[in-house]
Design a protein around this motif. Structure first.
Motif, PDB file in Angstrom:
ATOM      1  N   HIS A   3      26.237 -45.870 -18.008  1.00 28.33           N
ATOM      2  CA  HIS A   3      27.282 -46.652 -18.651  1.00 28.33           C
ATOM      3  C   HIS A   3      28.393 -45.808 -19.277  1.00 28.33           C
ATOM      4  O   HIS A   3      29.571 -46.136 -19.123  1.00 28.33           O
ATOM      5  N   TYR A 322      28.085 -51.970 -16.310  1.00 28.53           N
ATOM      6  CA  TYR A 322      26.676 -52.139 -16.645  1.00 28.53           C
ATOM      7  C   TYR A 322      25.762 -51.993 -15.431  1.00 28.53           C
ATOM      8  O   TYR A 322      24.571 -51.769 -15.566  1.00 28.53           O
ATOM      9  N   LEU A 346      21.670 -48.768 -20.881  1.00 26.47           N
ATOM     10  CA  LEU A 346      22.295 -49.999 -21.366  1.00 26.47           C
ATOM     11  C   LEU A 346      22.012 -50.330 -22.839  1.00 26.47           C
ATOM     12  O   LEU A 346      22.930 -50.688 -23.569  1.00 26.47           O
TER      13      LEU A 346
END
Lengths: 452, 251, 186
Positions: A3, A322, A346
């Motif tokens: 991410h 994501y 995440l």
């Protein structure tokens, strides 16, 4: 899938990132305004939360009740333990009806199961009929938001792909013009489809009916013209009684887009004469999540997307950063349960600000679950450099003497290092921020001198 | 007034090292408000940075030390919402010290809520002729509920504002996004550096575009982050912890 | 073991605390229901007209094919309900009767007998729903109380014309369903 890297990429186009952030904040703001017009808003959230708690505590009972009532009304009920089985059931129904072209309205579950590529591999044409989904389908992209699939796209990008696929005027990016082109194009598809697939917003155990909510009317345009309606439902989407729809329908659209209700809320109880309705009840990891006590109530989710709109990280990094079917805060709680390693960054893509939990209409404690996933992830990662340094830190903070030495050393070191070292690329803090000015003494030193 | 009560001053580790003036202001403020305050010198850290990074289980030593350091006080007060929230909600259970831990969790307060809820001081009298922008640090905001959340349908309240609003000449500035996160987030500031900076810049822009002179809040972690960005970009705005404002205003 | 058995047995094996089902209180809505309903329909980009309004609308527009299933407006019909819904694809205006409306959000409840064919309210280019003022309820809780539990093959809460904001959040009326919704309050 990382991410931080994806987010940094997204932010490189600063103007686009700002536009994305402003656009989603606008949706959050609409939600705020309308929620404040409902005096009992917080009471509704509490009710919805408790109803869903009851559902998860009695899930087996409600599923059996739902199946019994649906079957009594001539709905075919199928059970799929995973995505592969779900996809095969859909294909079997299509083959049975010799159908090679279908229309599909929004269903995040079918995204999760990767239904489209499976069907296409088996020679079926799949047309996503939600406007936003059709746009991303043309672009070969997944949706970037579960409610607003094309929120990451500017209208000129949409105009370009419509010019390519629908022969609209080049450079005409008027939303009304583009929507009418899509209307005409998708009408043909609706009129020609023998089988239509929809998602399910709510399944009602008491009556065996299920409800589909849209603003466009595309789910209905598909199913009422087709001969066969296949509805795909995650097992957690059950609610006990019809009266509970009153609670959830008051919360759903207000939370999602800031409107009091979607323009169409279709209640399917039995098929039209001569037609078929199938519903597929899908597990695909939901029973696993149910078994994780700390993460169980993430299954209360009604897929409104409010957590995405409010998340300062989602707004500034976009859904694609994501790498999961459901992005954003709730996605970061659901996805590690599916693949811990792939989605390990995440739960850290968050400052734990808690805004998501406060907008969630069913009061999922999203930010607390993100904290809990962090604990699980570091346990799974075992001993590594970070965990060693953390243990050392614990050692330092457990013993005042060690703290005194190391803190004093750090401050001392910072004082004598030249800026070029302090602010080198190795020091991530210093890339775009200054360090605080160094005081001549710590508070401890001052206290000892002045108060003891 | 709290007769015969001993207050333990808990100062976050980075405040001790980098912002001793905030600690001094907190101490002086509480004393001016009639409190008997001691700063136990053996204190170190509450363990939050490690816990938020996923190592809560490794903070037992730190937590045990915290409990021991503060066990004899009637109240514990800290100029930090996030440290207080951590002690209350995310410190691991220390085997053998469960009842002491519970007692500690019930007697620990962030500075502004201690003044409004325990000292029951409605607001502070004094003078502070400045345009002030309030940064609602998230753990204090949505964790300790120091102010109403923009997400919730509730009667508006704000403990910091309550304390500041009687100060002569102080102008409270309304922001576009009243309680959006600044992007510090502990290790997030370094692991998601690009996002952290953008969020900080956006917060600053909200204050600066509304002509805020002094940006204040209850957590120096947020302020340190925002100040770092403002200083790098040579932005014209000052930063003070709310303890500093209140302490200055009274004298 | 079938997937059904597999899924159910997995769920059953998970120990869970009991969680009671809460009672939904009677939430009230302050204000004149007709006024609130009208405001809601307007917010959803629909229109509320009086009886005379309908005749005006028909006079002002060039609707070629009109179908009315609302008994009091049969005079406007110039076509019949087909057996196959595909044949409704060129329908310009459908006039149907709604059972009741919900003031808080403009939702109108319809079931199979109001629609004739389920596709009708969606496939028609323009839609008019006739509704009695006295049928209005305050909110969705009242709505579901009114519906009760009778069998209905298909039920619909419709609250406005088809719309979308999928292109840069710009609101466009008339996505795939009807391009307008006019409610005749009688």
């Amino acid at each position: 899938m990382n991410h931080p890297q994806e987010a940094a990429e997204f932010l490189k186009d600063a103007a686009n990132a700002k536009w994305h952030d402003d656009t989603l904040w606008f949706v959050r703001d609409k939600r705020d305004k309308i929620s404040k017009s409902v005096p009992e808003w917080e009471a509704l959230r509490e009710l919805a939360s408790q109803i869903k708690d009851n559902v998860l505590a009695n899930l087996e009972t409600y599923l059996v009740e739902f199946e019994k009532n649906a079957k009594a009304n001539n709905i075919h009920v199928h059970w799929a333990k995973d995505a592969a089985e779900h996809n095969q059931i859909v294909l079997d129904i299509l083959n049975e009806h010799r159908c090679q072209a279908i229309v599909k309205s929004k269903s995040i579950l079918t995204e999760e199961c990767h239904l489209n590529p499976f069907l296409e591999k088996n020679g079926i044409e799949v047309v996503d009929t939600d406007l936003g989904e059709r746009i991303v389908q043309f672009l070969n992209q997944p949706p970037s938001h579960i409610v607003l699939p094309a929120i990451h796209l500017k209208k000129m990008a949409i105009s370009d792909v419509f010019h390519e696929k629908l022969q609209t005027e080049k450079g005409n990016d008027d939303p009304y013009y583009l929507t009418q082109a899509a209307r005409k194009h998708l009408r043909e598809k609706f009129l020609g489809a023998k089988v239509a697939i929809t998602g399910v917003n709510f399944g009602v155990a008491e009556t065996g009916e299920f409800v589909v909510c849209t603003n466009e009317g595309n789910a209905d345009m598909g199913v009422h013209l087709a001969d066969v309606h296949i509805a795909c439902m995650g097992i957690e989407k059950i609610i006990p009684k019809r009266e509970h729809l009153g609670v959830f329908l008051r919360l759903l659209a207000r939370s999602a887009t800031g409107q009091s209700i979607t323009n169409y809320n279709s209640h399917f109880r039995s098929p039209s004469p001569g037609k078929e309705i199938h519903i597929i009840l899908v597990d695909n990891g939901r029973t696993e999540q149910l078994g994780r006590e700390k993460f169980r109530n993430s299954l209360k989710c009604i897929r409104c997307g409010a957590c995405m709109n409010t998340c300062p990280i989602y707004r500034r990094s976009g859904g694609f950063s994501y790498g999961s079917t459901v992005p954003g805060p709730i996605g970061s709680v659901l996805s590690p349960g599916i693949d811990l390693k792939k989605h390990s960054s995440l739960p850290f893509a968050s400052t734990l600000c808690g805004s998501c939990s406060d907008v969630c209409p069913v009061k999922i404690n999203i930010h607390e679950q993100l904290y809990e996933w962090r604990q699980e992830i570091t346990k799974a990662q075992g001993t590594n450099a970070k965990s060693i340094s953390m243990s050392i830190a614990n050692g330092i903070f457990a013993v005042p003497f060690a703290y005194k030495i190391s803190a004093g050393m750090m401050r001392g070191a910072l004082k004598i290092l030249p800026d070029s070292i302090t602010y080198s690329g190795l020091n991530t803090w210093g890339k775009q921020r200054d360090l605080p000015e160094l005081p001549k003494e710590s508070f401890k030193d001052w206290y000892k001198k002045n108060r003891k | 007034m709290l007769q015969n009560k001993n207050i333990g001053l808990f100062i976050p580790c980075y405040v001790d090292q980098f912002y001793p003036n905030v600690a001094i202001a907190t101490l002086e403020l509480l004393e001016k408000l009639g409190c008997q305050v001691t700063y136990p010198l053996g204190q170190t850290c509450c363990g939050q940075p490690m816990a938020n990074a996923g190592y809560e289980r490794d903070t037992i030593g730190t937590t045990k030390h915290f409990l021991k350091t503060f066990k004899d006080f009637d109240y514990i007060v800290a100029p930090s919402g996030s440290c207080v929230l951590h002690v209350k909600e995310h410190s691991p259970t220390v085997p053998g010290l469960e009842s002491e831990q519970q007692a500690t969790q019930h007697k620990i307060y962030e500075l502004t809520e201690f003044i409004t809820d325990i000292l029951k001081i409605d607001s502070i009298r004094g003078s502070y002729p400045h345009k002030v922008g309030y940064h609602a640090s998230c753990h204090g905001q949505r964790g300790l509920r120091l102010a109403s959340a923009s997400e919730l349908h509730e009667t508006p309240f704000n403990k910091a504002r309550q304390l500041l609003q009687q100060l002569e000449g102080l102008e409270w500035v309304e922001l576009n996004r009243k309680d959006e996160c600044c992007g510090f987030g502990g290790t997030f500031a370094v692991t998601e550096e690009a996002l952290s900076i953008q969020m900080g810049k956006d917060r600053l822009e909200d204050h600066i575009s509304h002509d805020v002179e002094i940006l204040t809040g209850g957590d120096m972690s947020c302020i340190m982050h925002l100040q770092g960005i403002a200083s790098r970009n040579k932005q014209n705005i000052q930063f003070k912890h709310i303890a500093e404002i209140l302490n200055e205003a009274i004298s | 073991m079938s997937s059904r058995e597999n899924i159910l047995s997995k769920i059953i094996s998970i120990p869970r605390d009991g969680k009671p089902l809460p009672e939904t209180p009677d939430f009230s809505l302050k204000g004149d229901l007709v006024k609130l309903f009208t405001q809601s329909i307007q917010a959803n980009k629909g229109e509320v007209v009086g009886e005379e309004g309908l005749a005006d609308i028909i006079a002002q527009n060039n609707f070629k094919k009109i179908l009315s299933l609302a008994s009091q407006y049969e005079e406007f019909s110039n076509t019949e309900l087909p057996a196959d819904p595909h044949q409704l694809k060129d329908l310009d205006l459908a006039i149907i009767a709604g059972q009741f409306g919900v003031a808080e959000n403009g939702a109108i409840w319809l079931t199979d007998e109001n629609m004739g064919l389920r596709a009708l309210p969606f496939i028609t280019e323009h839609l008019v729903i006739v509704l009695e003022k006295k049928s209005l309820v305050a909110n969705m809780h009242g709505a579901y109380k009114k519906i009760g539990l009778p069998h209905s093959g298909f039920g619909l809460f419709i609250a406005g014309p088809s719309k979308t904001a999928d292109i840069e959040q710009s609101l466009v009326i008339g996505a795939h369903g009807a391009k307008s919704l006019r409610v005749v309050l009688v």
